[in-house]
Design a protein around this motif. Structure first.
Motif, mmCIF file in Angstrom:
data_model
loop_
_atom_site.group_PDB
_atom_site.id
_atom_site.type_symbol
_atom_site.label_atom_id
_atom_site.label_comp_id
_atom_site.label_asym_id
_atom_site.label_seq_id
_atom_site.Cartn_x
_atom_site.Cartn_y
_atom_site.Cartn_z
ATOM 1 N N GLU A 155 0.830 -1.196 0.000
ATOM 2 C CA GLU A 155 0.000 0.000 0.000
ATOM 3 C C GLU A 155 0.877 1.264 0.000
ATOM 4 O O GLU A 155 0.613 2.220 -0.722
ATOM 5 C CB GLU A 155 -0.903 -0.028 1.232
ATOM 6 N N PHE A 156 1.938 1.210 0.778
ATOM 7 C CA PHE A 156 2.854 2.357 0.830
ATOM 8 C C PHE A 156 3.499 2.601 -0.533
ATOM 9 O O PHE A 156 3.534 3.721 -1.035
ATOM 10 C CB PHE A 156 3.934 2.117 1.891
ATOM 11 N N TYR A 157 3.999 1.520 -1.139
ATOM 12 C CA TYR A 157 4.642 1.660 -2.452
ATOM 13 C C TYR A 157 3.649 2.159 -3.506
ATOM 14 O O TYR A 157 3.989 2.934 -4.398
ATOM 15 C CB TYR A 157 5.253 0.330 -2.888
ATOM 16 N N MET A 158 2.395 1.699 -3.397
ATOM 17 C CA MET A 158 1.376 2.162 -4.349
ATOM 18 C C MET A 158 1.170 3.670 -4.200
ATOM 19 O O MET A 158 1.049 4.398 -5.189
ATOM 20 C CB MET A 158 0.041 1.451 -4.072
ATOM 21 N N ARG A 159 1.127 4.117 -2.950
ATOM 22 C CA ARG A 159 0.955 5.560 -2.733
ATOM 23 C C ARG A 159 2.122 6.321 -3.342
ATOM 24 O O ARG A 159 1.943 7.367 -3.966
ATOM 25 C CB ARG A 159 0.861 5.863 -1.231
ATOM 26 N N GLU A 160 3.324 5.786 -3.149
ATOM 27 C CA GLU A 160 4.498 6.481 -3.673
ATOM 28 C C GLU A 160 4.455 6.524 -5.208
ATOM 29 O O GLU A 160 4.707 7.561 -5.825
ATOM 30 C CB GLU A 160 5.781 5.793 -3.179
ATOM 31 N N LEU A 161 4.103 5.383 -5.816
ATOM 32 C CA LEU A 161 4.065 5.367 -7.282
ATOM 33 C C LEU A 161 2.925 6.212 -7.836
ATOM 34 O O LEU A 161 3.061 6.877 -8.877
ATOM 35 C CB LEU A 161 3.968 3.923 -7.799
ATOM 36 N N GLU A 162 1.774 6.209 -7.142
ATOM 37 C CA GLU A 162 0.646 7.027 -7.608
ATOM 38 C C GLU A 162 1.019 8.506 -7.586
ATOM 39 O O GLU A 162 0.626 9.281 -8.470
ATOM 40 C CB GLU A 162 -0.592 6.757 -6.750
ATOM 41 N N LEU A 163 1.790 8.860 -6.580
ATOM 42 C CA LEU A 163 2.248 10.241 -6.497
ATOM 43 C C LEU A 163 3.128 10.579 -7.701
ATOM 44 O O LEU A 163 2.942 11.602 -8.373
ATOM 45 C CB LEU A 163 3.039 10.368 -5.198
ATOM 46 N N TRP A 164 4.074 9.684 -7.988
ATOM 47 C CA TRP A 164 4.961 9.921 -9.141
ATOM 48 C C TRP A 164 4.197 9.855 -10.458
ATOM 49 O O TRP A 164 4.561 10.531 -11.426
ATOM 50 C CB TRP A 164 6.118 8.921 -9.133
ATOM 51 N N ALA A 165 3.129 9.069 -10.479
ATOM 52 C CA ALA A 165 2.340 8.968 -11.717
ATOM 53 C C ALA A 165 1.673 10.303 -12.043
ATOM 54 O O ALA A 165 1.312 10.566 -13.185
ATOM 55 C CB ALA A 165 1.290 7.861 -11.577
ATOM 56 N N ARG A 166 1.502 11.141 -11.023
ATOM 57 C CA ARG A 166 0.892 12.463 -11.259
ATOM 58 C C ARG A 166 1.909 13.508 -11.712
ATOM 59 O O ARG A 166 1.547 14.640 -11.987
ATOM 60 C CB ARG A 166 0.174 12.938 -9.984
ATOM 61 N N THR A 167 3.177 13.143 -11.777
ATOM 62 C CA THR A 167 4.189 14.077 -12.264
ATOM 63 C C THR A 167 4.366 13.881 -13.769
ATOM 64 O O THR A 167 3.734 13.010 -14.373
ATOM 65 C CB THR A 167 5.557 13.849 -11.584
ATOM 66 N N ASP A 168 5.274 14.669 -14.349
ATOM 67 C CA ASP A 168 5.496 14.565 -15.797
ATOM 68 C C ASP A 168 6.617 13.598 -16.187
ATOM 69 O O ASP A 168 7.097 13.640 -17.314
ATOM 70 C CB ASP A 168 5.827 15.963 -16.358
ATOM 71 N N VAL A 169 7.064 12.739 -15.257
ATOM 72 C CA VAL A 169 8.128 11.797 -15.646
ATOM 73 C C VAL A 169 7.610 10.854 -16.729
ATOM 74 O O VAL A 169 6.402 10.690 -16.893
ATOM 75 C CB VAL A 169 8.651 10.965 -14.434
ATOM 76 N N ASP A 170 8.537 10.233 -17.457
ATOM 77 C CA ASP A 170 8.141 9.365 -18.564
ATOM 78 C C ASP A 170 7.899 7.921 -18.132
ATOM 79 O O ASP A 170 7.203 7.184 -18.813
ATOM 80 C CB ASP A 170 9.233 9.382 -19.648
ATOM 81 N N ALA A 171 8.536 7.506 -17.036
ATOM 82 C CA ALA A 171 8.379 6.104 -16.639
ATOM 83 C C ALA A 171 8.500 5.949 -15.129
ATOM 84 O O ALA A 171 9.172 6.730 -14.461
ATOM 85 C CB ALA A 171 9.432 5.241 -17.326
ATOM 86 N N LEU A 172 7.831 4.915 -14.620
ATOM 87 C CA LEU A 172 8.005 4.503 -13.218
ATOM 88 C C LEU A 172 8.938 3.302 -13.222
ATOM 89 O O LEU A 172 9.006 2.562 -14.203
ATOM 90 C CB LEU A 172 6.657 4.105 -12.616
ATOM 91 N N SER A 173 9.655 3.112 -12.109
ATOM 92 C CA SER A 173 10.530 1.945 -12.080
ATOM 93 C C SER A 173 10.477 1.280 -10.717
ATOM 94 O O SER A 173 10.087 1.887 -9.719
ATOM 95 C CB SER A 173 11.966 2.334 -12.428
ATOM 96 N N PHE A 174 10.822 -0.010 -10.712
ATOM 97 C CA PHE A 174 10.874 -0.788 -9.476
ATOM 98 C C PHE A 174 11.910 -1.876 -9.654
ATOM 99 O O PHE A 174 12.390 -2.115 -10.771
ATOM 100 C CB PHE A 174 9.494 -1.350 -9.113
ATOM 101 N N MET A 175 12.312 -2.519 -8.572
ATOM 102 C CA MET A 175 13.394 -3.509 -8.661
ATOM 103 C C MET A 175 13.317 -4.520 -7.530
ATOM 104 O O MET A 175 12.661 -4.289 -6.512
ATOM 105 C CB MET A 175 14.746 -2.809 -8.551
ATOM 106 N N ASP A 176 14.022 -5.627 -7.695
ATOM 107 C CA ASP A 176 14.247 -6.671 -6.704
ATOM 108 C C ASP A 176 15.161 -7.673 -7.371
ATOM 109 O O ASP A 176 14.924 -8.026 -8.526
ATOM 110 C CB ASP A 176 12.939 -7.420 -6.333
#
Ligand code: B12
Lengths: 210, 334
Positions: free
Chosen positions: B170-191
């Protein structure tokens, strides 16, 4: 299914409670500690190693199997100590200087332990001096070196040289492993053997201590 | 054509005029080869950059992750490092059991991103911009609980683990949703999901516990018209079909641990391979000819045209001349 089968199955399935209960049952029925190791624990972990190599088991399955094996061993160990049964061999093991990767090294330790070897695990970032001191103190037949970084592979050679300088090299066999290694590299640095997996490390240790 | 356009056309297999480039750096390389690095960066500028997060609140970190000694990250995990220029490892995990998961303090500071600043950053560059956040659910669980403990927990399945993983997601979703509202071109994640020859956990366990998380991350990206980028070290062939299925756009993985030609046959054209060049043999020990041959193998496996980003990591042991030769080779390949 007899009690040996039950113990073997419990270890393979990683069920530590059943492994402990089956061991208690076998011991109270008068079975010999050595027989338990030879008849159940070692074959069970050999099977776990086989499944790992075959891609049927992954780290979690191997780790819970090793945990179940340890639960059984805790009951057996005091009996072995009392009967002064010597281990299959002694191994000093560690990840070399500068390197913190230890998942693979720990797996090698667990598999060797289940095959009856006594392990002195020095942990990670182990300097050549610490290997030398441990070899002097524990007098193992085998020294196992692990490295996961190309930049720490040279520390393996430095460790071998340090053993030579202290005149300890002739007394021990050196085996090496870790993701970036190859048999060619092992030969070049003067190691006695290389194994690509924990299961292969057990076979190698057996070969090195006939 | 701008770098941004170039990367977009690469991701959509729309015949870009050249391969996009990106160099990954560890301080190890900056410390050792400052001159060579400057020359590489001047000659082969990156087409992909990460946006700074412009957090309004200060992240509660202590120390430098890349210097010997201890570093405490914003989750309170303490890393012990023994080598300058690379990261360390958590030796004393915070959680003795998942029963105690409620004591973990989530770094809400990460959600204080200043969107206007990020958008200004995006406007001022014509490069392709990745979000300045990178969820890593599996690794976060390891940092909090210790790797071997966690691997056994995945079999034992204590209730607290599920409860915590739900909160973490849920925390990561909030963080990504926030970034999704910016003008960046891509979201990224890793493991990191692989060792040298196999995955660290079974594909079945992965599918049950982790695939759904990544599916959600990709969905957030796509709902806002952004691409989804992922990194994983190691051998991960088993889950590549899953990553394609959830719609991942670009994957950075150790293609040389697997089989480059086979990866190309099975997955080329289905997602973009975001590098790489082998860090274990070729970058540290390969000849110039070996680097060129490797680039050619990558091109014939993945370039459709589009579908590959010339990325490599200048990290421990890598030779600067090999990093240089890799980017140079791509100039004549496409
Ligand atoms: C997990 C991991 C980490 C974890 C380690 C956690 C831990 N406690 O071990 C963390 C996150 C801490 C880490 C850190 C780093 N890592 Co790392 N890591 C990995 C990863 C993904 C998996 C390693 C692993 O655990 N595999 C699973 C185990 C079971 O396999 P194994 O270790 O190979 O062991 C088996 C065999 O090799 C053998 N074996 C092992 N030891 C021995 C010993 C003997 C005697 C014998 C006979 C056999 C044997 O048996 C084992 C079981 O079958 C690898 C990827 C890869 N391709 O391997 C990268 C990798 C090793 N890491 C890499 C790097 C670069 C780093 C960092 C520098 C990254 C950074 N950003 O700073 C730091 C360095 C830290 C340091 N000083 O050591 C690179 C190394 C490249 C190179 N040039 O060599 C790799 C290859 C990833 C890559 N993309 O290239 N890493």
């Amino acid at each position: 299914m007899d009690a040996y089968d039950a113990l073997r199955a419990a270890v393979i399935e990683g069920d530590d409670l059943t492994a402990r209960a089956a061991t208690e049952e076998l011991l109270s029925a008068g079975h010999d500690a050595q027989a338990l190791i030879r008849g159940a624990l070692t074959p069970a972990m050999d099977e776990v190693g086989r499944r790992f190599e075959a891609g049927e088991f992954f780290l979690p399955e191997v780790l819970v199997a090793a945990r179940a094996m340890k639960a059984a061993q805790e009951l057996i160990q005091p009996l072995l100590a009392r009967s002064k049964t010597p281990p299959r061999g002694r191994v000093v093991l560690g990840t070399v200087a500068g390197d913190l990767h230890d998942i693979g090294k720990n797996l090698v330790a667990a598999m060797l332990c289940s095959a009856g070897f006594a392990i002195t695990d020095l942990g990670v970032d182990v300097s050549p001096d610490r290997f030398v001191a441990a070899v002097g103190a524990a007098r193992p037949q085998i020294v196992g070196l692990s490295a996961l970084l190309t930049t720490t592979m040279p520390a393996m050679q430095q460790t071998i040289e340090a053993l030579e300088e202290q005149n300890l090299r002739a007394d021990v066999k050196v085996m090496v492993g870790g993701a970036p290694l190859t048999g060619v590299f092992a030969a070049r640095i003067g190691a006695d053997g290389y194994a690509p997996t924990a299961a292969a490390a057990v076979n190698l240790a057996r070969e090195l201590t006939p | 054509m701008t770098s941004r356009e170039l990367v977009r056309r690469t991701l959509s297999f729309d015949a870009p005029p050249r391969v996009p480039r990106q160099l990954w750096l560890l301080p190890w390389a900056c410390d050792r080869y400052p001159e060579e690095l400057r020359a590489i960066q001047a000659r082969f500028p990156d087409d992909i950059v990460s946006a700074p997060a412009f957090h309004e609140a200060l992240l509660p970190v202590h120390g430098d992750p890349y210097r010997p000694g201890t570093f405490v990250d914003e989750w309170g995990c303490t890393f012990l490092n023994v080598q300058a220029g690379v990261i360390g490892e958590v030796k004393t995990p915070l959680l003795k059991s998942w029963d105690a998961h409620e004591m973990v303090r989530f770094p809400e500071e990460r959600l204080s991103v200043q969107v206007d600043e990020v958008n200004q950053f995006c406007r001022r560059t014509d490069r392709f911009v990745l979000a300045g956040a990178c969820p890593r659910p599996f690794e976060r669980l390891q940092f909090l609980r210790g790797t071997e403990n966690l691997l056994m927990d995945l079999i034992d399945q204590p209730a607290g683990l599920h409860a915590f993983l739900a909160r973490l997601h849920e925390f990561y979703m909030r963080e990504l949703e926030l970034w999704a509202r910016t003008d960046v071109d891509a979201l990224s994640f890793m493991d990191d999901w692989g060792g040298q020859q196999a995955m660290l956990i079974s594909p079945q366990l992965w599918r049950t516990f982790f695939k759904p998380l990544y599916r959600d991350y990709v969905a957030i990206a796509h709902q806002s018209g952004k691409a989804a980028f992922m990194h994983s070290d190691g051998y991960i062939l088993n889950i590549l079909p899953d990553l394609v299925e959830i719609g991942l756009d670009a994957l950075n993985c150790q293609v040389f641990c697997m089989d480059v030609a086979l990866l190309g046959d099975r997955f080329g054209g289905k997602l973009t391979f975001w590098g790489e060049l082998d860090r274990q043999q070729i970058l540290p020990g390969g000849s110039r000819a070996a680097v060129i041959a490797a680039a050619q193998r990558l091109r014939s496996a993945f370039w459709r045209p589009g579908g590959f980003i010339a990325q490599c990591e200048f990290g421990p042991g890598a030779r600067p001349e090999n990093v240089h030769a890799f980017f140079e080779a791509w100039e004549t390949l496409v």
